[in-house]
Design a protein around this motif. Sequence first.
Motif, PDB file in Angstrom:
ATOM      1  N   LEU A   1      -6.825 -16.213 -10.146  1.00 10.10           N
ATOM      2  CA  LEU A   1      -5.523 -15.648 -10.493  1.00 10.10           C
ATOM      3  C   LEU A   1      -5.669 -14.383 -11.329  1.00 10.10           C
ATOM      4  CD1 LEU A   1      -2.508 -16.075 -10.127  1.00 10.10           C
ATOM      5  CD2 LEU A   1      -2.512 -17.517 -12.170  1.00 10.10           C
ATOM      6  N   GLY A   2      -6.668 -14.349 -12.202  1.00 11.76           N
ATOM      7  CA  GLY A   2      -6.903 -13.147 -12.991  1.00 11.76           C
ATOM      8  C   GLY A   2      -7.288 -11.963 -12.126  1.00 11.76           C
ATOM      9  N   GLU A   3      -8.184 -12.201 -11.162  1.00 13.72           N
ATOM     10  CA  GLU A   3      -8.575 -11.128 -10.239  1.00 13.72           C
ATOM     11  C   GLU A   3      -7.381 -10.681  -9.409  1.00 13.72           C
ATOM     12  OE1 GLU A   3     -11.321 -10.352  -6.264  1.00 13.72           O
ATOM     13  OE2 GLU A   3     -11.913 -11.954  -7.654  1.00 13.72           O
ATOM     14  N   SER A   4      -6.548 -11.635  -8.993  1.00 12.50           N
ATOM     15  CA  SER A   4      -5.359 -11.283  -8.223  1.00 12.50           C
ATOM     16  C   SER A   4      -4.470 -10.338  -9.017  1.00 12.50           C
ATOM     17  CB  SER A   4      -4.579 -12.552  -7.853  1.00 12.50           C
ATOM     18  OG  SER A   4      -3.436 -12.228  -7.097  1.00 12.50           O
ATOM     19  N   GLY A   5      -4.306 -10.611 -10.308  1.00 12.42           N
ATOM     20  CA  GLY A   5      -3.508  -9.713 -11.147  1.00 12.42           C
ATOM     21  C   GLY A   5      -4.117  -8.329 -11.240  1.00 12.42           C
ATOM     22  N   GLU A   6      -5.428  -8.270 -11.363  1.00 14.06           N
ATOM     23  CA  GLU A   6      -6.114  -6.972 -11.423  1.00 14.06           C
ATOM     24  C   GLU A   6      -5.906  -6.191 -10.127  1.00 14.06           C
ATOM     25  OE1 GLU A   6     -10.099  -7.163 -13.865  1.00 14.06           O
ATOM     26  OE2 GLU A   6      -9.952  -8.975 -12.622  1.00 14.06           O
ATOM     27  N   ARG A   7      -6.031  -6.889  -9.006  1.00 15.76           N
ATOM     28  CA  ARG A   7      -5.900  -6.229  -7.709  1.00 15.76           C
ATOM     29  C   ARG A   7      -4.456  -5.780  -7.452  1.00 15.76           C
ATOM     30  NH1 ARG A   7     -10.004  -5.924  -4.409  1.00 15.76           N
ATOM     31  NH2 ARG A   7     -11.921  -7.062  -4.891  1.00 15.76           N
ATOM     32  N   HIS A   8      -3.498  -6.584  -7.867  1.00 18.87           N
ATOM     33  CA  HIS A   8      -2.112  -6.182  -7.660  1.00 18.87           C
ATOM     34  C   HIS A   8      -1.713  -5.039  -8.595  1.00 18.87           C
ATOM     35  CE1 HIS A   8      -1.719  -9.871  -5.226  1.00 18.87           C
ATOM     36  NE2 HIS A   8      -0.726  -9.201  -4.660  1.00 18.87           N
ATOM     37  N   LEU A   9      -2.319  -4.967  -9.773  1.00 24.37           N
ATOM     38  CA  LEU A   9      -2.068  -3.813 -10.632  1.00 24.37           C
ATOM     39  C   LEU A   9      -2.618  -2.552  -9.980  1.00 24.37           C
ATOM     40  CD1 LEU A   9      -1.050  -2.596 -13.269  1.00 24.37           C
ATOM     41  CD2 LEU A   9      -3.294  -3.074 -14.278  1.00 24.37           C
ATOM     42  N   PHE A  10      -3.757  -2.655  -9.346  1.00 26.12           N
ATOM     43  CA  PHE A  10      -4.324  -1.519  -8.614  1.00 26.12           C
ATOM     44  C   PHE A  10      -3.349  -1.070  -7.526  1.00 26.12           C
ATOM     45  CE2 PHE A  10      -6.782   0.261  -5.087  1.00 26.12           C
ATOM     46  CZ  PHE A  10      -7.594   1.188  -5.720  1.00 26.12           C
ATOM     47  N   ALA A  11      -2.836  -2.023  -6.745  1.00 24.63           N
ATOM     48  CA  ALA A  11      -1.873  -1.674  -5.684  1.00 24.63           C
ATOM     49  C   ALA A  11      -0.630  -1.028  -6.272  1.00 24.63           C
ATOM     50  CB  ALA A  11      -1.502  -2.924  -4.891  1.00 24.63           C
ATOM     51  N   ALA A  12      -0.262  -1.455  -7.468  1.00 22.70           N
ATOM     52  CA  ALA A  12       0.958  -0.961  -8.098  1.00 22.70           C
ATOM     53  C   ALA A  12       0.801   0.400  -8.760  1.00 22.70           C
ATOM     54  CB  ALA A  12       1.436  -1.974  -9.151  1.00 22.70           C
ATOM     55  N   THR A  13      -0.423   0.915  -8.829  1.00 21.48           N
ATOM     56  CA  THR A  13      -0.640   2.159  -9.586  1.00 21.48           C
ATOM     57  C   THR A  13      -1.598   3.148  -8.932  1.00 21.48           C
ATOM     58  OG1 THR A  13      -2.375   1.037 -10.879  1.00 21.48           O
ATOM     59  CG2 THR A  13      -0.151   1.068 -11.828  1.00 21.48           C
ATOM     60  N   ALA A  14      -2.402   2.743  -7.957  1.00 18.86           N
ATOM     61  CA  ALA A  14      -3.449   3.611  -7.413  1.00 18.86           C
ATOM     62  C   ALA A  14      -2.854   4.817  -6.684  1.00 18.86           C
ATOM     63  CB  ALA A  14      -4.350   2.817  -6.468  1.00 18.86           C
ATOM     64  N   PRO A  15      -3.407   6.014  -6.894  1.00 22.37           N
ATOM     65  CA  PRO A  15      -2.893   7.229  -6.242  1.00 22.37           C
ATOM     66  C   PRO A  15      -2.900   7.156  -4.717  1.00 22.37           C
ATOM     67  CG  PRO A  15      -4.355   7.799  -8.049  1.00 22.37           C
ATOM     68  CD  PRO A  15      -4.472   6.311  -7.866  1.00 22.37           C
ATOM     69  N   ARG A  16      -3.800   6.378  -4.128  1.00 24.37           N
ATOM     70  CA  ARG A  16      -3.876   6.337  -2.666  1.00 24.37           C
ATOM     71  C   ARG A  16      -2.583   5.833  -2.023  1.00 24.37           C
ATOM     72  NH1 ARG A  16      -8.751   2.224  -1.701  1.00 24.37           N
ATOM     73  NH2 ARG A  16      -9.540   3.530  -3.398  1.00 24.37           N
ATOM     74  N   PHE A  17      -1.777   5.090  -2.792  1.00 21.34           N
ATOM     75  CA  PHE A  17      -0.495   4.614  -2.282  1.00 21.34           C
ATOM     76  C   PHE A  17       0.620   5.525  -2.800  1.00 21.34           C
ATOM     77  CE2 PHE A  17      -3.158   0.694  -2.813  1.00 21.34           C
ATOM     78  CZ  PHE A  17      -3.482   0.566  -1.472  1.00 21.34           C
ATOM     79  N   ALA A  18       0.507   6.777  -2.441  1.00 17.13           N
ATOM     80  CA  ALA A  18       1.393   7.819  -2.978  1.00 17.13           C
ATOM     81  C   ALA A  18       2.774   7.759  -2.340  1.00 17.13           C
ATOM     82  CB  ALA A  18       0.780   9.189  -2.716  1.00 17.13           C
ATOM     83  N   PRO A  19       3.787   8.236  -3.055  1.00 15.34           N
ATOM     84  CA  PRO A  19       5.110   8.370  -2.440  1.00 15.34           C
ATOM     85  C   PRO A  19       5.094   9.474  -1.384  1.00 15.34           C
ATOM     86  CG  PRO A  19       5.111   9.348  -4.626  1.00 15.34           C
ATOM     87  CD  PRO A  19       3.785   8.650  -4.467  1.00 15.34           C
ATOM     88  N   LEU A  20       6.081   9.459  -0.517  1.00 17.48           N
ATOM     89  CA  LEU A  20       6.138  10.422   0.588  1.00 17.48           C
ATOM     90  C   LEU A  20       6.059  11.863   0.100  1.00 17.48           C
ATOM     91  CD1 LEU A  20       6.674  11.129   3.582  1.00 17.48           C
ATOM     92  CD2 LEU A  20       9.128  10.874   3.104  1.00 17.48           C
ATOM     93  N   ALA A  21       6.737  12.176  -0.990  1.00 12.11           N
ATOM     94  CA  ALA A  21       6.785  13.557  -1.484  1.00 12.11           C
ATOM     95  C   ALA A  21       5.431  14.067  -1.955  1.00 12.11           C
ATOM     96  CB  ALA A  21       7.805  13.673  -2.613  1.00 12.11           C
ATOM     97  N   ARG A  22       4.506  13.158  -2.268  1.00 16.17           N
ATOM     98  CA  ARG A  22       3.206  13.594  -2.785  1.00 16.17           C
ATOM     99  C   ARG A  22       2.034  13.146  -1.910  1.00 16.17           C
ATOM    100  NH1 ARG A  22       5.893  12.431  -7.644  1.00 16.17           N
ATOM    101  NH2 ARG A  22       4.901  10.410  -7.936  1.00 16.17           N
ATOM    102  N   GLY A  23       2.324  12.617  -0.741  1.00 17.07           N
ATOM    103  CA  GLY A  23       1.265  12.130   0.137  1.00 17.07           C
ATOM    104  C   GLY A  23       0.266  13.193   0.527  1.00 17.07           C
ATOM    105  N   ASP A  24       0.751  14.421   0.731  1.00 19.81           N
ATOM    106  CA  ASP A  24      -0.144  15.508   1.146  1.00 19.81           C
ATOM    107  C   ASP A  24      -1.045  15.989   0.021  1.00 19.81           C
ATOM    108  OD1 ASP A  24       0.982  15.429   3.655  1.00 19.81           O
ATOM    109  OD2 ASP A  24       2.383  17.080   3.284  1.00 19.81           O
ATOM    110  N   GLU A  25      -0.719  15.614  -1.207  1.00 22.18           N
ATOM    111  CA  GLU A  25      -1.479  16.105  -2.358  1.00 22.18           C
ATOM    112  C   GLU A  25      -2.650  15.200  -2.728  1.00 22.18           C
ATOM    113  OE1 GLU A  25       1.355  16.256  -5.484  1.00 22.18           O
ATOM    114  OE2 GLU A  25       2.786  17.508  -4.383  1.00 22.18           O
ATOM    115  N   VAL A  26      -2.682  14.002  -2.162  1.00 25.73           N
ATOM    116  CA  VAL A  26      -3.646  12.986  -2.594  1.00 25.73           C
ATOM    117  C   VAL A  26      -4.819  12.893  -1.623  1.00 25.73           C
ATOM    118  CG1 VAL A  26      -3.997  10.539  -3.099  1.00 25.73           C
ATOM    119  CG2 VAL A  26      -1.861  11.667  -3.778  1.00 25.73           C
TER     120      VAL A  26
END
Length: 341
Positions: free
Chosen positions: A255-280
């Motif tokens: 469960l601890g690792e799951s929290g770490e991984r979901h925080l990554f999904a919630a903050t990592a630049p690779r999952f950029a919003p549409l307006a900034r996708g071309d910048e990443v």
Amino acid sequence: MVALTEIRTHNASLTSLAPNLVAIFVGGTSGIGLSTAREFVRNTTSPHIYLVGRNATEAARIIPEFHSLNPSSKVEFIKSDVSLLRNADDVCRQIAQKEKKVNLLFMTMGYFTTKGKRDETEEGLDRKLALHYYSRMRFVHSLSPLLSAAGNDPDPKANLSRVVSVLDSRTGRSASLDFDDLSLKRNFGLKSAAHHACGMNSFALEYFAKQHPHTSYIHASPQAVMTNAAREMGPVYQAVLKVAATLMKPFFVDLGESGERHLFAATAPRFAPLARGDEVEGVARGSDEVMGSGSYAVNWDDEVWGESTKAAEQRKAGAVDKIWRHTEEVFGKIFGSEGKY
């Protein structure tokens, strides 16, 4: 799979972001929601956390723990049964009265049941579908102005704006949807309810990504973790599940690792919003198969799923617009004079 060392390096770097980030965890007093909230508190500076749920006793235990992890954190609990959309709206109003922006909306609320028939709320929705889809989208809809305000912040260290819905992104890409009965009032079943909730999550988040290009939207799969999701089941079912969980433990994610991984999904630049996708550099492929489209179908290991022929077929058949029109119809009836769908 994204290596855990990379996950931890990224998460530790979040201290470089602006202080006072605002994060809302709906279903945040247990399981993946709690473990992700804990990692958010641990890795950010002076975060303001809202935990939304029904368990005030558990919240009273969590808040001191979070303060000990990060004395600069501010944690508030809002008690609410968000299977009712009116309650979800009330939670959003409470937050909007205090905040000018929201950086993260993280949703894990759910309802585990073995009933093969509809369990209707007073608003006319099946409880499982309400928690797994309709209430989630009401939170996204109602908080969009605050999420957009965060995403449009000119400071790149403060413009994190992300929505994460943890359900089952893989099923969301392969689900067969009945567009004539999306709420399953006529043809309800546990399998169809699961497929509809997952598929509707994926396509609705694609809709939001285009409407709000400075916010990114993630439908994430949880993998098997030890949670108390069956707390509302009878003692017999809980005993059976406990034995099954013991036998399957080697296949579970900590469960601890799951929290770490979901925080990554919630903050990592690779999952950029549409307006900034071309910048990443290295931006991920979106759930609509477009690089950096702002909506992502992410597995528990932080990799995006491969292409889906089924999802492409349904998208071509107008799934995004059909699902959102249906969702607006549900909202209109529940918040209109009828008060019920």
